[in-house]
Each structure stands twice: as C-alpha cells, then as structure tokens.
Design a protein around this motif. Structure first.
Motif, short mmCIF file in Angstrom:
data_model
loop_
_atom_site.label_atom_id
_atom_site.label_comp_id
_atom_site.label_asym_id
_atom_site.label_seq_id
_atom_site.Cartn_x
_atom_site.Cartn_y
_atom_site.Cartn_z
N VAL A 26 -25.19 2.93 33.98
CA VAL A 26 -23.94 3.43 33.38
C VAL A 26 -23.83 4.93 33.62
CG1 VAL A 26 -22.71 3.80 31.20
CG2 VAL A 26 -23.77 1.59 31.66
N VAL A 27 -24.92 5.64 33.41
CA VAL A 27 -24.93 7.09 33.62
C VAL A 27 -24.69 7.42 35.08
CG1 VAL A 27 -26.34 9.18 33.46
CG2 VAL A 27 -26.40 7.49 31.61
N GLY A 37 -21.02 9.35 39.35
CA GLY A 37 -20.27 9.12 40.59
C GLY A 37 -18.78 9.27 40.40
N GLN A 38 -18.26 8.73 39.30
CA GLN A 38 -16.82 8.84 39.06
C GLN A 38 -16.41 10.28 38.77
OE1 GLN A 38 -14.74 6.03 36.67
NE2 GLN A 38 -15.97 4.31 37.37
N LEU A 39 -17.25 11.03 38.06
CA LEU A 39 -16.92 12.42 37.78
C LEU A 39 -16.92 13.28 39.04
CD1 LEU A 39 -18.84 12.97 34.44
CD2 LEU A 39 -16.37 13.20 34.76
N SER A 40 -17.67 12.85 40.05
CA SER A 40 -17.68 13.62 41.30
C SER A 40 -16.42 13.38 42.12
CB SER A 40 -18.92 13.29 42.12
OG SER A 40 -18.89 11.95 42.55
N ASP A 90 -23.42 5.86 15.82
CA ASP A 90 -24.17 5.66 17.06
C ASP A 90 -23.30 5.95 18.29
OD1 ASP A 90 -26.42 4.96 15.66
OD2 ASP A 90 -26.15 2.79 15.93
N LEU A 91 -22.02 5.64 18.19
CA LEU A 91 -21.10 5.93 19.30
C LEU A 91 -21.06 7.42 19.59
CD1 LEU A 91 -17.85 3.80 19.18
CD2 LEU A 91 -19.34 4.21 21.11
N LYS A 92 -21.07 8.23 18.56
CA LYS A 92 -21.07 9.68 18.76
C LYS A 92 -22.31 10.11 19.54
CE LYS A 92 -18.46 10.52 14.57
NZ LYS A 92 -18.46 11.08 13.21
N THR A 93 -23.43 9.49 19.22
CA THR A 93 -24.67 9.80 19.93
C THR A 93 -24.57 9.35 21.39
OG1 THR A 93 -25.89 9.50 17.87
CG2 THR A 93 -27.17 9.47 19.90
N VAL A 94 -24.01 8.17 21.61
CA VAL A 94 -23.85 7.65 22.98
C VAL A 94 -22.99 8.58 23.81
CG1 VAL A 94 -22.82 5.78 24.34
CG2 VAL A 94 -24.28 5.24 22.40
N TRP A 95 -21.85 9.02 23.25
CA TRP A 95 -20.97 9.94 24.00
C TRP A 95 -21.72 11.22 24.33
CZ3 TRP A 95 -18.19 6.37 25.33
CH2 TRP A 95 -17.33 5.62 24.53
N ASN A 96 -22.49 11.73 23.37
CA ASN A 96 -23.23 12.97 23.60
C ASN A 96 -24.27 12.80 24.70
OD1 ASN A 96 -24.05 15.69 22.94
ND2 ASN A 96 -25.87 14.74 22.11
N ILE A 97 -25.01 11.70 24.66
CA ILE A 97 -26.03 11.45 25.68
C ILE A 97 -25.39 11.36 27.06
CG2 ILE A 97 -27.68 9.73 26.52
CD1 ILE A 97 -28.32 9.16 23.54
N MET A 98 -24.29 10.62 27.15
CA MET A 98 -23.62 10.48 28.44
C MET A 98 -23.14 11.84 28.96
SD MET A 98 -21.52 6.95 27.80
CE MET A 98 -20.83 6.79 29.45
N ALA A 99 -22.60 12.66 28.08
CA ALA A 99 -22.12 13.98 28.49
C ALA A 99 -23.27 14.87 28.94
CB ALA A 99 -21.35 14.64 27.34
#
Length: 108
Positions: free
Chosen positions: A52-53, A58-61, A79-88
């Motif tokens: 996923v990461v 790839g999409q951000l590029s 937990d969603l807030k944590t997921v968004w943060n990790i992805m960012a």
C-alpha cells in the motif's frame, strides 16, 4: 501529523493535524476537498501493508493529489489517524484533507 501527548493524569492523548504543520497552498486544499477528485487507492482487508505504501509512493510521483479510502470497519477513528500519519511519513507527503475513512495526500 499525529501527536502523542501526556496529560496531567498521566494518560496519553492524541491529536491529528491535517497538513502536517506545513502550509499547504489554498488551491491544493480546494482541489483536495472537491468531491470530483477520484479515489485512486483503496486499503482493503489486509490493512496497511508495504505494498500500500509503495503504491501511494508511486501515485504521488505521477500526480499531485492522491485520494485514499480505507474499508469501513477496518480501523477505529483513532487508529485511522495513526494510519494516515504513518502513510504520510513513509511517503514524505502531507495529509491535506480527511473526511471519515477517506484522506487526500499531497507531496510538494
């Protein structure tokens, strides 16, 4: 950006700051909030995986904004807030906009 804070009662509270503390241009925020921006990624029942990461990277590029949707019920709101943060953090991007289980990422 996601922050952990210790309260006076020695409990941990969390805060989530869209944009990661960085000033995001107004036109980017308007585009992120536009309902016509298509969802280009979904996080399925496997949850947040390395693939996923890599896909987000790839999409951000290749595009300015990437809209990601997580399946309902997969994570709690906190937990969603944590997921968004990790992805960012892993993609060196910013969470520009969050509504429910959908977030928009932007990399300058």
């Amino acid at each position: 950006m996601f922050f952990l804070q210790l309260n006076s009662s020695n409990t941990i509270s969390t805060t989530f700051n869209e944009g990661g503390g960085m000033s995001v241009p107004n036109h980017i925020v308007r585009q992120a909030k536009d309902a016509s921006l298509p969802i280009t990624m979904r996080v399925g029942k496997s949850g947040l995986t390395d693939s996923v990461v890599v896909e987000l990277e790839g999409q951000l590029s290749s595009r300015a904004l990437v809209k990601v949707k997580v399946n309902r019920g997969l994570y709690t709101r906190d937990d969603l807030k944590t997921v968004w943060n990790i992805m960012a953090e892993k993609t060196n991007s910013n969470v520009v906009f969050v509504r429910g289980n959908v977030a928009v990422f932007w990399r300058n």
